[in-house]
Design a protein around this motif. Structure first.
Motif, PDB file in Angstrom:
ATOM      1  N   ALA A 142      73.564   7.417 -22.471  1.00  0.00           N
ATOM      2  CA  ALA A 142      73.885   8.442 -21.466  1.00  0.00           C
ATOM      3  C   ALA A 142      74.664   9.606 -22.074  1.00  0.00           C
ATOM      4  O   ALA A 142      74.513  10.752 -21.644  1.00  0.00           O
ATOM      5  N   THR A 143      75.488   9.336 -23.077  1.00  0.00           N
ATOM      6  CA  THR A 143      76.256  10.404 -23.732  1.00  0.00           C
ATOM      7  C   THR A 143      75.322  11.334 -24.494  1.00  0.00           C
ATOM      8  O   THR A 143      75.489  12.552 -24.489  1.00  0.00           O
ATOM      9  N   LEU A 144      74.321  10.750 -25.140  1.00  0.00           N
ATOM     10  CA  LEU A 144      73.336  11.566 -25.855  1.00  0.00           C
ATOM     11  C   LEU A 144      72.482  12.351 -24.853  1.00  0.00           C
ATOM     12  O   LEU A 144      72.154  13.518 -25.083  1.00  0.00           O
ATOM     13  N   VAL A 145      72.153  11.727 -23.728  1.00  0.00           N
ATOM     14  CA  VAL A 145      71.401  12.438 -22.678  1.00  0.00           C
ATOM     15  C   VAL A 145      72.212  13.654 -22.200  1.00  0.00           C
ATOM     16  O   VAL A 145      71.660  14.739 -21.981  1.00  0.00           O
ATOM     17  N   LEU A 146      73.542  13.498 -22.072  1.00  0.00           N
ATOM     18  CA  LEU A 146      74.403  14.625 -21.685  1.00  0.00           C
ATOM     19  C   LEU A 146      74.286  15.748 -22.719  1.00  0.00           C
ATOM     20  O   LEU A 146      74.105  16.918 -22.361  1.00  0.00           O
ATOM     21  N   ASN A 147      74.365  15.409 -24.005  1.00  0.00           N
ATOM     22  CA  ASN A 147      74.232  16.422 -25.059  1.00  0.00           C
ATOM     23  C   ASN A 147      72.882  17.136 -24.963  1.00  0.00           C
ATOM     24  O   ASN A 147      72.800  18.358 -25.090  1.00  0.00           O
ATOM     25  N   LEU A 148      71.832  16.349 -24.754  1.00  0.00           N
ATOM     26  CA  LEU A 148      70.488  16.927 -24.693  1.00  0.00           C
ATOM     27  C   LEU A 148      70.279  17.760 -23.421  1.00  0.00           C
ATOM     28  O   LEU A 148      69.335  18.535 -23.334  1.00  0.00           O
ATOM     29  N   SER A 149      71.190  17.578 -22.444  1.00  0.00           N
ATOM     30  CA  SER A 149      71.086  18.328 -21.175  1.00  0.00           C
ATOM     31  C   SER A 149      71.883  19.631 -21.205  1.00  0.00           C
ATOM     32  O   SER A 149      71.952  20.333 -20.185  1.00  0.00           O
ATOM     33  N   ILE A 150      72.502  19.959 -22.347  1.00  0.00           N
ATOM     34  CA  ILE A 150      73.344  21.166 -22.414  1.00  0.00           C
ATOM     35  C   ILE A 150      72.584  22.424 -21.976  1.00  0.00           C
ATOM     36  O   ILE A 150      73.100  23.197 -21.152  1.00  0.00           O
ATOM     37  N   ILE A 159      78.244  25.172 -17.007  1.00  0.00           N
ATOM     38  CA  ILE A 159      79.047  25.547 -18.177  1.00  0.00           C
ATOM     39  C   ILE A 159      78.503  26.868 -18.721  1.00  0.00           C
ATOM     40  O   ILE A 159      77.377  27.255 -18.405  1.00  0.00           O
ATOM     41  N   ASN A 160      79.327  27.546 -19.558  1.00  0.00           N
ATOM     42  CA  ASN A 160      78.802  28.747 -20.211  1.00  0.00           C
ATOM     43  C   ASN A 160      78.377  28.421 -21.641  1.00  0.00           C
ATOM     44  O   ASN A 160      78.362  27.252 -22.045  1.00  0.00           O
ATOM     45  N   ASN A 161      78.041  29.447 -22.419  1.00  0.00           N
ATOM     46  CA  ASN A 161      77.462  29.228 -23.749  1.00  0.00           C
ATOM     47  C   ASN A 161      78.405  28.587 -24.766  1.00  0.00           C
ATOM     48  O   ASN A 161      77.947  28.140 -25.822  1.00  0.00           O
ATOM     49  N   ASP A 162      79.721  28.594 -24.499  1.00  0.00           N
ATOM     50  CA  ASP A 162      80.628  27.907 -25.440  1.00  0.00           C
ATOM     51  C   ASP A 162      81.169  26.601 -24.867  1.00  0.00           C
ATOM     52  O   ASP A 162      82.101  26.004 -25.386  1.00  0.00           O
ATOM     53  N   GLY A 163      80.549  26.133 -23.757  1.00  0.00           N
ATOM     54  CA  GLY A 163      80.910  24.825 -23.194  1.00  0.00           C
ATOM     55  C   GLY A 163      82.001  24.871 -22.149  1.00  0.00           C
ATOM     56  O   GLY A 163      82.342  23.845 -21.554  1.00  0.00           O
ATOM     57  N   THR A 164      82.567  26.074 -21.886  1.00  0.00           N
ATOM     58  CA  THR A 164      83.618  26.185 -20.866  1.00  0.00           C
ATOM     59  C   THR A 164      83.031  25.844 -19.495  1.00  0.00           C
ATOM     60  O   THR A 164      81.957  26.318 -19.134  1.00  0.00           O
ATOM     61  N   VAL A 165      83.750  24.992 -18.762  1.00  0.00           N
ATOM     62  CA  VAL A 165      83.277  24.550 -17.440  1.00  0.00           C
ATOM     63  C   VAL A 165      83.477  25.671 -16.421  1.00  0.00           C
ATOM     64  O   VAL A 165      84.594  26.186 -16.255  1.00  0.00           O
ATOM     65  N   LEU A 166      82.392  26.074 -15.750  1.00  0.00           N
ATOM     66  CA  LEU A 166      82.437  27.146 -14.743  1.00  0.00           C
ATOM     67  C   LEU A 166      82.454  26.581 -13.325  1.00  0.00           C
ATOM     68  O   LEU A 166      82.981  27.205 -12.411  1.00  0.00           O
ATOM     69  N   LYS A 167      81.832  25.402 -13.146  1.00  0.00           N
ATOM     70  CA  LYS A 167      81.801  24.771 -11.815  1.00  0.00           C
ATOM     71  C   LYS A 167      82.469  23.399 -11.909  1.00  0.00           C
ATOM     72  O   LYS A 167      82.070  22.580 -12.723  1.00  0.00           O
ATOM     73  N   TYR A 168      83.467  23.185 -11.061  1.00  0.00           N
ATOM     74  CA  TYR A 168      84.170  21.903 -11.052  1.00  0.00           C
ATOM     75  C   TYR A 168      83.473  21.002 -10.045  1.00  0.00           C
ATOM     76  O   TYR A 168      83.623  21.173  -8.828  1.00  0.00           O
ATOM     77  N   GLN A 169      82.662  20.074 -10.563  1.00  0.00           N
ATOM     78  CA  GLN A 169      81.877  19.241  -9.658  1.00  0.00           C
ATOM     79  C   GLN A 169      81.545  17.917 -10.339  1.00  0.00           C
ATOM     80  O   GLN A 169      81.717  17.760 -11.545  1.00  0.00           O
ATOM     81  N   MET A 170      81.073  16.973  -9.521  1.00  0.00           N
ATOM     82  CA  MET A 170      80.573  15.718 -10.064  1.00  0.00           C
ATOM     83  C   MET A 170      79.132  15.952 -10.512  1.00  0.00           C
ATOM     84  O   MET A 170      78.361  16.600  -9.799  1.00  0.00           O
ATOM     85  N   ILE A 198      84.614  24.047 -30.905  1.00  0.00           N
ATOM     86  CA  ILE A 198      84.075  23.392 -32.109  1.00  0.00           C
ATOM     87  C   ILE A 198      83.322  22.121 -31.713  1.00  0.00           C
ATOM     88  O   ILE A 198      82.217  21.857 -32.182  1.00  0.00           O
ATOM     89  N   LEU A 199      83.934  21.334 -30.807  1.00  0.00           N
ATOM     90  CA  LEU A 199      83.283  20.106 -30.337  1.00  0.00           C
ATOM     91  C   LEU A 199      81.953  20.420 -29.661  1.00  0.00           C
ATOM     92  O   LEU A 199      80.971  19.714 -29.851  1.00  0.00           O
ATOM     93  N   PHE A 200      81.943  21.494 -28.882  1.00  0.00           N
ATOM     94  CA  PHE A 200      80.727  21.863 -28.159  1.00  0.00           C
ATOM     95  C   PHE A 200      79.609  22.249 -29.139  1.00  0.00           C
ATOM     96  O   PHE A 200      78.464  21.823 -28.981  1.00  0.00           O
ATOM     97  N   GLN A 201      79.961  23.035 -30.152  1.00  0.00           N
ATOM     98  CA  GLN A 201      78.961  23.410 -31.181  1.00  0.00           C
ATOM     99  C   GLN A 201      78.405  22.149 -31.837  1.00  0.00           C
ATOM    100  O   GLN A 201      77.213  22.033 -32.110  1.00  0.00           O
ATOM    101  N   PHE A 202      79.312  21.218 -32.063  1.00  0.00           N
ATOM    102  CA  PHE A 202      78.956  19.951 -32.699  1.00  0.00           C
ATOM    103  C   PHE A 202      77.985  19.160 -31.811  1.00  0.00           C
ATOM    104  O   PHE A 202      76.981  18.631 -32.283  1.00  0.00           O
ATOM    105  N   MET A 203      78.291  19.103 -30.498  1.00  0.00           N
ATOM    106  CA  MET A 203      77.416  18.391 -29.559  1.00  0.00           C
ATOM    107  C   MET A 203      76.046  19.071 -29.465  1.00  0.00           C
ATOM    108  O   MET A 203      75.020  18.415 -29.418  1.00  0.00           O
TER     109      MET A 203
END
Length: 454
Positions: A142-150, A159-170, A198-203
């Motif tokens: 599921a963690t890899l599925v999250l990465n592939l869903s970026i 989220i935006n292009n650098d991984g910053t969360v724009l919508k606070y939701q489940m 950096i983590l986001f680029q990595f993911m």
């Protein structure tokens, strides 16, 4: 005829080294030669922790090291620094190592298996025309599925292009998948915007890495995460990877385990002990450390608590604590966790929910109390509490503290409800069926062996 020679490259962190080492030992049992490449820093820790390394040598595993590009005194606990350093220098060091190995008679590398986080190693394998290139994913599918869903999360404005969360939701990536707060995405829960980027680029990089490989294997089982495997069928489950499956000792720990705790467990009644362990990187503030200590005292149950020397700036127990406990509580700096969780005296596991700990807990039918810290641990918590229903989560107070009362109440709630243990034992049976002869993970592993040998 010479044995096929595999080179294995983990990401340099405890939760990555151990499962790839376990996979390497499974391969060595199939008569492969394995060269296992740690960074010099990790290699030194592994060798110090291995009092007897004969079970590695006998399994045709050769432990070697390459520099990680950081100076001896530089901190390696921060993921950002590690990611940048490994990307910058380790590909060149790995190339040189492979060239050196390939010069030996009958030594040529026929397969490279690297952590999917090590895109640089997968690129080296392609550049050097290694015949078989495999990515190893040590966490939940599921963690890899999250990465592939970026890309989808960016498109939907979550989220935006650098991984910053724009919508606070489940967010739920598919039916029957774990539900996770957007603020708890793997890269978003660091509390530091530069580390997050950096983590986001990595993911994002793991998405590209998937395209570099012939096979993508994962330390999970189909029946544990059917929805994740249905969404991304290229992920091949071969787990749970456990030393007990080989009737062997686990290797790849970065600290020497204190095995005296097993004798202490022998003296405790069945299903009575609270086991408390937070993995290799969780850090506590002193206030939280003391709340947990007092909660364990208030529980009136025996407990085994793994207190790493670096878990707190200066881990101070409440005054008179150890005298009041007597032999009811045992604190050790590191434990042989798989053997602890397999012990009949264990009642429940207070855990940070790292994937290795999650796999070890469910493979022994142990209910959980979840205390995730960062990265993928929130996804694992959602599996434990919401999908499998074999554990409970803690709630923090307005100051962000999990209080002694909250801990004591959740321990009682978990252990007073027989259904948690019953569901945990069913999950154990399901996990073990997958790795036993004829199970799906077992079949995939055998097919993987044939493919490497072909």
């Amino acid at each position: 005829m010479s044995k096929p020679h595999i080179i294995a490259v983990p990401f340099p962190a405890q939760g990555h080294v151990m499962p790839l080492m376990e996979f390497s030992q499974c391969l060595a049992h199939q008569d492969f030669k394995v060269t296992f490449v740690n960074t010099e820093h990790i290699h030194k820790q592994v060798m110090n922790a291995l009092a007897d390394e004969s079970h590695i040598r006998n399994d045709h595993i050769h432990l070697v090291s390459i520099p990680d590009g950081l100076e001896p005194g530089e901190g390696r606990n921060g993921p950002a620094m590690l990611f940048e350093a490994t990307q910058a220098v380790m590909h060149k060091n790995l190339e040189e190592l492979i060239e050196k190995i390939n010069k030996g008679e009958d030594e040529r590398i026929s397969c490279l298996i690297a952590d999917d986080s090590c895109g640089w190693a997968l690129e080296v394998a392609r550049k050097m025309k290694i015949a078989r290139v495999v990515a190893f994913w040590p966490s939940a599918a599921a963690t890899l599925v999250l990465n592939l869903s970026i890309p989808k999360l960016i498109h939907e404005g979550i989220i935006n292009n650098d991984g910053t969360v724009l919508k606070y939701q489940m967010v739920q990536l598919g039916p029957k998948m774990p539900t996770i707060k957007s603020t708890n995405f793997v890269w978003a829960c660091t509390g530091n915007s530069s580390t997050q980027k950096i983590l986001f680029q990595f993911m994002e990089g793991t998405n590209k890495n998937v395209k570099l490989v012939d096979r993508l294997v994962c330390n999970s089982a189909y029946e544990l995460e059917p929805a994740a495997f249905a969404l991304e069928p290229q992920i091949l489950p071969i787990g749970p990877l456990l030393a007990s499956r080989r009737l062997g000792n686990s290797a790849g720990s970065l600290w020497p385990p204190d095995s005296t705790c097993l004798k202490w467990l022998d003296e405790q009644p069945p299903c009575s002990v609270i086991y408390v362990a937070f993995g290799s990187t969780t850090i506590f503030y002193q206030t939280q450390f003391q709340e947990l200590a007092l909660a364990l005292e208030l529980s009136n149950r025996p407990f085994l608590w793994v207190v790493r020397p670096d878990i707190c700036d200066n881990p101070l127990y409440p005054e008179g604590y150890q005298d009041r406990l007597g032999s009811r509580g045992l604190m050790v700096s590191w434990a042989p966790q798989q053997k602890v969780l397999a012990h009949p005296s264990i009642a429940c596991f207070i855990s940070h929910c790292g994937w290795n700990s999650t796999m070890e807990g469910i493979s022994n039918g142990i209910p959980f109390l979840c205390w995730p810290y960062f990265a993928d641990q929130f996804i694992d918590e959602s599996y434990i509490c919401d999908v499998w229903k074999v554990g409970l989560r803690f709630d923090k107070n307005e100051s962000g503290i999990i209080t002694r009362g909250e801990i004591k109440n959740k321990v009682e709630k978990l252990l007073d409800d027989e259904d948690f243990r019953a569901r945990a034992l069913k999950l154990k049976e399901m996990a073990m069926t997958n790795v036993n002869e004829g199970g799906q993970s077992n079949k995939i592993f055998k097919s993987f062996i044939e493919w490497i040998k072909s």
